[in-house]
Design an enzyme around this catalytic site. Structure first.
Site, mmCIF file in Angstrom:
data_model
loop_
_atom_site.group_PDB
_atom_site.id
_atom_site.type_symbol
_atom_site.label_atom_id
_atom_site.label_comp_id
_atom_site.label_asym_id
_atom_site.label_seq_id
_atom_site.Cartn_x
_atom_site.Cartn_y
_atom_site.Cartn_z
ATOM 1 N N ASP A 1 0.824 -1.211 0.000
ATOM 2 C CA ASP A 1 0.000 0.000 0.000
ATOM 3 C C ASP A 1 0.861 1.265 0.000
ATOM 4 O O ASP A 1 1.965 1.269 0.538
ATOM 5 C CB ASP A 1 -0.920 -0.023 1.238
ATOM 6 C CG ASP A 1 -2.101 0.925 1.092
ATOM 7 O OD1 ASP A 1 -2.382 1.386 -0.038
ATOM 8 O OD2 ASP A 1 -2.746 1.213 2.123
ATOM 9 N N ASN B 1 -10.899 -2.485 -5.608
ATOM 10 C CA ASN B 1 -10.108 -1.493 -6.363
ATOM 11 C C ASN B 1 -10.750 -1.121 -7.710
ATOM 12 O O ASN B 1 -10.364 -0.134 -8.327
ATOM 13 C CB ASN B 1 -8.669 -1.969 -6.562
ATOM 14 C CG ASN B 1 -7.825 -1.934 -5.301
ATOM 15 O OD1 ASN B 1 -6.935 -2.760 -5.090
ATOM 16 N ND2 ASN B 1 -8.076 -0.964 -4.422
HETATM 17 C C1 IPE Z 1 -5.458 -2.752 -0.230
HETATM 18 O O1 IPE Z 1 -5.125 -1.414 -0.391
HETATM 19 C C2 IPE Z 1 -5.445 -3.452 -1.553
HETATM 20 C C3 IPE Z 1 -4.137 -3.647 -2.172
HETATM 21 C C4 IPE Z 1 -2.994 -3.328 -1.642
HETATM 22 C C5 IPE Z 1 -4.164 -4.268 -3.455
HETATM 23 P P1 IPE Z 1 -6.223 -0.290 -0.581
HETATM 24 O O2 IPE Z 1 -5.485 0.984 -0.734
HETATM 25 O O3 IPE Z 1 -7.164 -0.673 -1.653
HETATM 26 O O4 IPE Z 1 -7.006 -0.344 0.824
HETATM 27 P P2 IPE Z 1 -7.849 0.762 1.590
HETATM 28 O O5 IPE Z 1 -8.849 1.303 0.614
HETATM 29 O O6 IPE Z 1 -6.903 1.829 2.031
HETATM 30 O O7 IPE Z 1 -8.453 0.049 2.748
HETATM 31 C C1 IPE Z 2 -1.448 0.272 -3.427
HETATM 32 O O1 IPE Z 2 -1.285 1.648 -3.426
HETATM 33 C C2 IPE Z 2 -1.756 -0.284 -4.794
HETATM 34 C C3 IPE Z 2 -3.153 -0.717 -4.978
HETATM 35 C C4 IPE Z 2 -4.080 -0.755 -4.045
HETATM 36 C C5 IPE Z 2 -3.542 -1.139 -6.308
HETATM 37 P P1 IPE Z 2 -2.505 2.652 -3.428
HETATM 38 O O2 IPE Z 2 -2.863 2.945 -4.839
HETATM 39 O O3 IPE Z 2 -3.612 2.152 -2.589
HETATM 40 O O4 IPE Z 2 -1.831 3.925 -2.778
HETATM 41 P P2 IPE Z 2 -2.478 4.916 -1.718
HETATM 42 O O5 IPE Z 2 -2.980 4.085 -0.575
HETATM 43 O O6 IPE Z 2 -3.577 5.640 -2.412
HETATM 44 O O7 IPE Z 2 -1.348 5.804 -1.321
HETATM 45 MG MG MG Z 3 -4.087 2.369 -0.639
#
Ligand code: IPE
Ligand code: IPE
Ligand code: MG
Length: 246
Positions: free
Chosen positions: A24, A72
């Site tokens: 993340d 996502n």
């Molecule tokens: C969790 O991260 C999913 C992945 C790392 C693929 P998200 O960024 O989607 O989770 P939330 O929305 O912060 O809970």
């Molecule tokens: C993790 O990074 C990747 C996916 C969930 C696909 P994020 O895209 O969630 O990054 P933040 O949490 O918005 O910084």
């Molecule tokens: Mg995230």
């Protein structure tokens, strides 16, 4: 990215046997630099390469990475399409290197929601690396634990309704066989980057007794040293599984 082969005899005697990571913070990494979010996802793919290699060096037999959740899809269409593009790129361009390094790749998630060419690339990568034994790398794509548990439940309900299974025979072992992770031991260590402290619908059944380690680093900055520190933290923990200290 170095192309040197992974060491042959890493010390893995203290575990963890299976490390799962919620990768993340890509978006925040990019935003902090005034870059579009996709730039963070690109750098996130570099971190995947480093960590797969690091896990091999540290003798971790199983590494599971959360790359794209069932939730996502609710992101803006251009970000979803950037992520799918990167996934295609990763599957096609990393395959040779992964194969050479003894990685057995497996994709965990609902493939019905993915584009047909990606489904083909996944099947190709899994077929090519099937006999590799150095390290198992599972990438969770279009994965959601509630979806997984519901599908398992429906499948068992159908078997009961068809008279093929007595309801009383459903136990943890039978249930696990219906999950997308069938045959994969539960994660010992679950790492989440970016300072967030939640599970976000990842491996809800499988992480019942995993040790959780939350790290501040954003995923694109996460490297071998961070992985080593999380493993060291895991080794300091005492796992009790509801029992008492030994
Ligand atoms: C969790 O991260 C999913 C992945 C790392 C693929 P998200 O960024 O989607 O989770 P939330 O929305 O912060 O809970
Ligand atoms: C993790 O990074 C990747 C996916 C969930 C696909 P994020 O895209 O969630 O990054 P933040 O949490 O918005 O910084
Ligand atoms: Mg995230």
């Amino acid at each position: 990215m170095s192309t040197a082969p992974l060491p042959a005899n890493p010390d893995s005697s203290q575990g963890p046997n299976h490390v799962a990571i919620i990768m993340d913070g890509n978006g925040r990494w990019a935003t902090a630099r005034g870059l579009p979010r996709v730039a963070g996802h690109r750098r996130g793919a570099d971190a995947v390469r480093r960590v797969v290699r690091g896990a091999g060096e540290f003798g971790i037999p199983i590494l599971t990475l959360f790359a794209f959740s069932t939730e996502n899809w609710t992101r803006p269409a251009d970000e979803v399409s950037d992520l799918m593009g990167l996934l295609r790129h990763y599957l096609r361009n990393e395959l040779k290197e992964l194969h050479k390094n003894g990685v057995r790749l497996r994709v965990i998630g609902n493939r019905e929601g993915l584009a047909p060419d990606i489904v083909n690339d996944i099947a190709d990568a899994e077929r090519t690396t099937l006999d590799n034994r150095r390290i198992d790398v599972n990438i969770c794509i279009n994965y959601g634990a509630r979806d997984e548990i519901l599908r398992a439940t429906r499948s068992l309900a159908r078997q009961v309704a068809a008279g093929e299974l007595a309801a009383d025979r459903i136990d943890a072992n039978l249930f696990e066989r219906e999950l997308l992770t069938a045959g994969v031991p539960d994660p010992d260590l679950l790492i989440r980057t970016s300072g967030e402290q939640r599970i976000s619908n990842f491996l809800l059944w499988q992480c019942a007794y995993s040790e959780l380690v939350f790290v501040e680093a954003l995923w694109p900055d996460f490297g071998k040293d961070d992985l080593a520190q999380a493993i060291a933290e895991y080794r300091r923990r005492e796992r009790r599984y509801g029992g008492v200290s030994g």
